[in-house]
Write an enzyme that holds these catalytic residues in place. Structure first.
Site, PDB file in Angstrom:
ATOM      1  N   PHE A  66      57.109 -46.594   6.007  1.00  0.00           N
ATOM      2  CA  PHE A  66      56.501 -45.579   6.883  1.00  0.00           C
ATOM      3  C   PHE A  66      57.205 -44.224   6.820  1.00  0.00           C
ATOM      4  O   PHE A  66      56.809 -43.273   7.502  1.00  0.00           O
ATOM      5  CB  PHE A  66      56.452 -46.071   8.340  1.00  0.00           C
ATOM      6  CG  PHE A  66      57.805 -46.402   8.937  1.00  0.00           C
ATOM      7  CD1 PHE A  66      58.631 -45.401   9.438  1.00  0.00           C
ATOM      8  CD2 PHE A  66      58.240 -47.718   9.000  1.00  0.00           C
ATOM      9  CE1 PHE A  66      59.867 -45.698   9.988  1.00  0.00           C
ATOM     10  CE2 PHE A  66      59.490 -48.027   9.555  1.00  0.00           C
ATOM     11  CZ  PHE A  66      60.293 -47.015  10.045  1.00  0.00           C
ATOM     12  N   ARG A  74      66.346 -45.177  26.087  1.00  0.00           N
ATOM     13  CA  ARG A  74      65.523 -46.078  25.264  1.00  0.00           C
ATOM     14  C   ARG A  74      64.576 -46.871  26.173  1.00  0.00           C
ATOM     15  O   ARG A  74      63.408 -47.076  25.849  1.00  0.00           O
ATOM     16  CB  ARG A  74      66.402 -47.060  24.469  1.00  0.00           C
ATOM     17  CG  ARG A  74      67.225 -46.450  23.373  1.00  0.00           C
ATOM     18  CD  ARG A  74      66.431 -45.995  22.197  1.00  0.00           C
ATOM     19  NE  ARG A  74      65.745 -47.064  21.487  1.00  0.00           N
ATOM     20  CZ  ARG A  74      65.160 -46.919  20.304  1.00  0.00           C
ATOM     21  NH1 ARG A  74      65.191 -45.743  19.681  1.00  0.00           N
ATOM     22  NH2 ARG A  74      64.537 -47.920  19.722  1.00  0.00           N
ATOM     23  N   THR A 101      58.556 -48.976  20.365  1.00  0.00           N
ATOM     24  CA  THR A 101      58.216 -47.965  19.362  1.00  0.00           C
ATOM     25  C   THR A 101      56.705 -47.747  19.232  1.00  0.00           C
ATOM     26  O   THR A 101      56.229 -46.618  19.206  1.00  0.00           O
ATOM     27  CB  THR A 101      58.790 -48.397  17.980  1.00  0.00           C
ATOM     28  OG1 THR A 101      60.191 -48.604  18.120  1.00  0.00           O
ATOM     29  CG2 THR A 101      58.532 -47.351  16.921  1.00  0.00           C
ATOM     30  N   ARG A 142      56.264 -43.760  26.109  1.00  0.00           N
ATOM     31  CA  ARG A 142      55.397 -43.984  24.946  1.00  0.00           C
ATOM     32  C   ARG A 142      54.056 -44.577  25.368  1.00  0.00           C
ATOM     33  O   ARG A 142      53.021 -44.284  24.768  1.00  0.00           O
ATOM     34  CB  ARG A 142      56.118 -44.855  23.922  1.00  0.00           C
ATOM     35  CG  ARG A 142      57.141 -44.023  23.152  1.00  0.00           C
ATOM     36  CD  ARG A 142      58.125 -44.853  22.392  1.00  0.00           C
ATOM     37  NE  ARG A 142      58.909 -44.024  21.479  1.00  0.00           N
ATOM     38  CZ  ARG A 142      59.914 -44.501  20.746  1.00  0.00           C
ATOM     39  NH1 ARG A 142      60.259 -45.773  20.834  1.00  0.00           N
ATOM     40  NH2 ARG A 142      60.589 -43.702  19.940  1.00  0.00           N
ATOM     41  N   HIS A 184      61.527 -39.356  20.901  1.00  0.00           N
ATOM     42  CA  HIS A 184      62.583 -40.068  20.178  1.00  0.00           C
ATOM     43  C   HIS A 184      63.771 -40.295  21.106  1.00  0.00           C
ATOM     44  O   HIS A 184      63.992 -39.523  22.035  1.00  0.00           O
ATOM     45  CB  HIS A 184      63.038 -39.210  18.985  1.00  0.00           C
ATOM     46  CG  HIS A 184      64.295 -39.698  18.342  1.00  0.00           C
ATOM     47  ND1 HIS A 184      64.298 -40.665  17.363  1.00  0.00           N
ATOM     48  CD2 HIS A 184      65.607 -39.385  18.559  1.00  0.00           C
ATOM     49  CE1 HIS A 184      65.564 -40.919  17.000  1.00  0.00           C
ATOM     50  NE2 HIS A 184      66.361 -40.142  17.710  1.00  0.00           N
TER      51      HIS A 184
HETATM   52  P1  ADP Z   1      62.387 -45.801  17.319  1.00  0.00           P
HETATM   53  O1  ADP Z   1      61.889 -44.394  17.315  1.00  0.00           O
HETATM   54  O2  ADP Z   1      61.788 -46.589  18.431  1.00  0.00           O
HETATM   55  O3  ADP Z   1      63.879 -45.896  17.257  1.00  0.00           O
HETATM   56  P2  ADP Z   1      62.392 -46.533  14.505  1.00  0.00           P
HETATM   57  O4  ADP Z   1      63.762 -45.958  14.452  1.00  0.00           O
HETATM   58  O5  ADP Z   1      62.211 -47.919  13.988  1.00  0.00           O
HETATM   59  O6  ADP Z   1      61.799 -46.505  15.996  1.00  0.00           O
HETATM   60  O7  ADP Z   1      61.387 -45.588  13.716  1.00  0.00           O
HETATM   61  C1  ADP Z   1      61.473 -44.195  13.801  1.00  0.00           C
HETATM   62  C2  ADP Z   1      60.081 -43.632  13.987  1.00  0.00           C
HETATM   63  O8  ADP Z   1      59.277 -43.932  12.838  1.00  0.00           O
HETATM   64  C3  ADP Z   1      59.289 -44.233  15.149  1.00  0.00           C
HETATM   65  O9  ADP Z   1      59.580 -43.655  16.393  1.00  0.00           O
HETATM   66  C4  ADP Z   1      57.871 -43.954  14.706  1.00  0.00           C
HETATM   67  O10 ADP Z   1      57.513 -42.599  14.949  1.00  0.00           O
HETATM   68  C5  ADP Z   1      57.937 -44.202  13.213  1.00  0.00           C
HETATM   69  N1  ADP Z   1      57.637 -45.624  12.869  1.00  0.00           N
HETATM   70  C6  ADP Z   1      58.441 -46.684  13.047  1.00  0.00           C
HETATM   71  N2  ADP Z   1      57.885 -47.818  12.619  1.00  0.00           N
HETATM   72  C7  ADP Z   1      56.692 -47.492  12.125  1.00  0.00           C
HETATM   73  C8  ADP Z   1      55.624 -48.223  11.504  1.00  0.00           C
HETATM   74  N3  ADP Z   1      55.712 -49.529  11.297  1.00  0.00           N
HETATM   75  N4  ADP Z   1      54.539 -47.537  11.124  1.00  0.00           N
HETATM   76  C9  ADP Z   1      54.458 -46.214  11.306  1.00  0.00           C
HETATM   77  N5  ADP Z   1      55.410 -45.458  11.874  1.00  0.00           N
HETATM   78  C10 ADP Z   1      56.524 -46.080  12.288  1.00  0.00           C
HETATM   79 MG    MG Z   2      65.236 -45.284  15.770  1.00  0.00          MG
END
Ligand code: ADP
Ligand code: MG
Length: 377
Positions: A147, A175, A181, A195, A208
């Protein structure tokens, strides 16, 4: 032994003495029981301030990086002054990096309001536009993930607002406030979360938050570097006027509501940044009021009493149109004559009147430049 209610917190505070062109260092003591302050000049081994009650200093103002006014000097807390203070306060003053992503920028007022209502303290804030390299650097842990490309396109698609939050267990608390997420999962598992309320899908999920204190340290350094150039701001310097949410309104948690009102009225907020104004800068910024407005001295004191939020506001005839919305300088008068204006709604008195806005149309750009070209450098 320290007993409950007899705590004494100690910080190292610095003051830039403009006459000597020299930074003076002090031991700053705060006695919780009666709210008194005592200060020693470290280099000269001298008492600088005998135990005195300073009304404007509250226990929540005691954190590294904050500036407080003592005897019209701006004192900056640069470190803890003893182990007791470090042990007592450091976990309560945990920091994390939060960011409003491009999809939720139109909800910035509601999100900032929610942050304040949940009891987080915003200690830094800046609107920025990331380029692809910067976004890649910020999300480096996701190198190789399927992604990543979508994510980089998304976070560079428009401005973001990065902020430092401070509070007890702030990393995990923020968080928790964000929720899962994937916005759809958030809606089923944590319907009150940010979210769930503001996100759209897996990628466009409104905000974020750093996932650990080590990520927080890295991400804070990315947006708010301790030295070196800061991120590119988003100021446009056209068709604009300047608005400053004054420190009393920021302290009272009104910033989000004021921002929401401005956006609802149809103005564009094209730049937004938190500043801790130095006295010399506040005097310079308010120069035109010196000798003209009786409250000049108090206005300077208010503007330097804590963090303020400066904005570039854009619209047609921005200075006049925005001035209309801000209302008369005295909130009492505003409440009688123009009850829907910002000052009528959020002002306290003539000095604590919630917001500054540019007076003269020809000064709109100059004031915006003062914050975002001169101070923001
Ligand atoms: P978080 O922001 O909850 O810490 P991650 O660090 O795993 O999540 O991912 C960073 C960002 O990437 C997410 O907030 C989201 O915008 C995007 N993202 C994460 N996983 C996916 C996915 N499976 N498909 C599309 N976008 C994603
Ligand atoms: Mg993250």
């Amino acid at each position: 032994m320290e007993r409950e209610g007899e705590e004494r917190f100690c910080f190292i505070a610095e003051w830039y003495d403009p006459h000597a062109a020299f930074i003076r260092r002090y031991q700053f003591m705060y006695y919780v029981k009666d709210g008194t302050v005592e200060m020693f000049d470290i280099k000269n081994h001298r008492m600088f301030l005998k135990k005195t009650r300073i009304e404007t200093i509250r226990p929540e103002d005691l954190y590294i990086g904050n500036t407080v006014n003592i005897l019209s000097r701006q004192m900056n807390f640069v470190d803890y002054g003893d182990d007791f203070t470090r042990a007592r306060l450091s976990h309560k003053k945990e920091r994390t990096l939060g960011m409003i992503k491009p999809d939720a920028m139109s909800k910035m007022g509601q999100i900032i309001d929610l942050i304040c209502q949940k009891g987080f303290l915003i200690t830094k804030l800046k609107m920025c536009q990331l380029n692809r390299n910067e976004a890649f650097q910020f999300y480096q842990e996701h190198q190789g993930k399927p992604f990543l490309d979508t994510l980089l396109n998304f976070v560079t698609s428009g401005p973001v607002i990065a902020f430092e939050l401070m509070g007890e267990n702030c990393v995990s608390q923020w968080r928790e406030a964000l929720g899962p997420t994937d916005s759809a999962i958030a809606r089923s598992e944590a319907p009150q979360s940010i979210r769930a309320r503001f996100g759209k899908n897996k990628t466009e999920n409104a905000c974020h938050g750093s996932d650990s204190s080590s990520s927080a340290a890295r991400e804070l350094e990315f947006f708010f570097p301790s030295n070196g150039p800061s991120r590119q701001n988003t100021a446009k310097f056209t068709d604009c006027t300047c608005c400053v949410v004054k420190p009393h309104a920021v302290k009272s948690g009104l910033a989000g509501k004021i921002i929401s009102s401005i956006l609802e009225a149809g103005f564009e907020i094209s730049m937004l940044e938190m500043f801790n104004m130095e006295k010399a800068n506040a005097e310079e910024f308010y120069e035109v009021y010196k000798g003209v407005v009786q409250e000049y001295g108090s206005m300077v004191a208010e503007l330097t009493s804590g963090p303020c939020l400066a904005m570039e506001i854009r619209a047609q005839n921005a200075p006049q149109a925005f001035r209309e919305m801000v209302g008369p300088s005295d909130p009492e008068i505003a409440r009688h004559l123009r009850p829907r204006t910002l000052r009528a709604l959020f002002g306290v008195d003539k000095v604590r009147n919630a917001v500054h806005c540019t007076d003269l149309p020809e000064d709109g750009l100059l004031e915006v430049e003062y914050f975002f070209k001169i101070l923001g450098r």
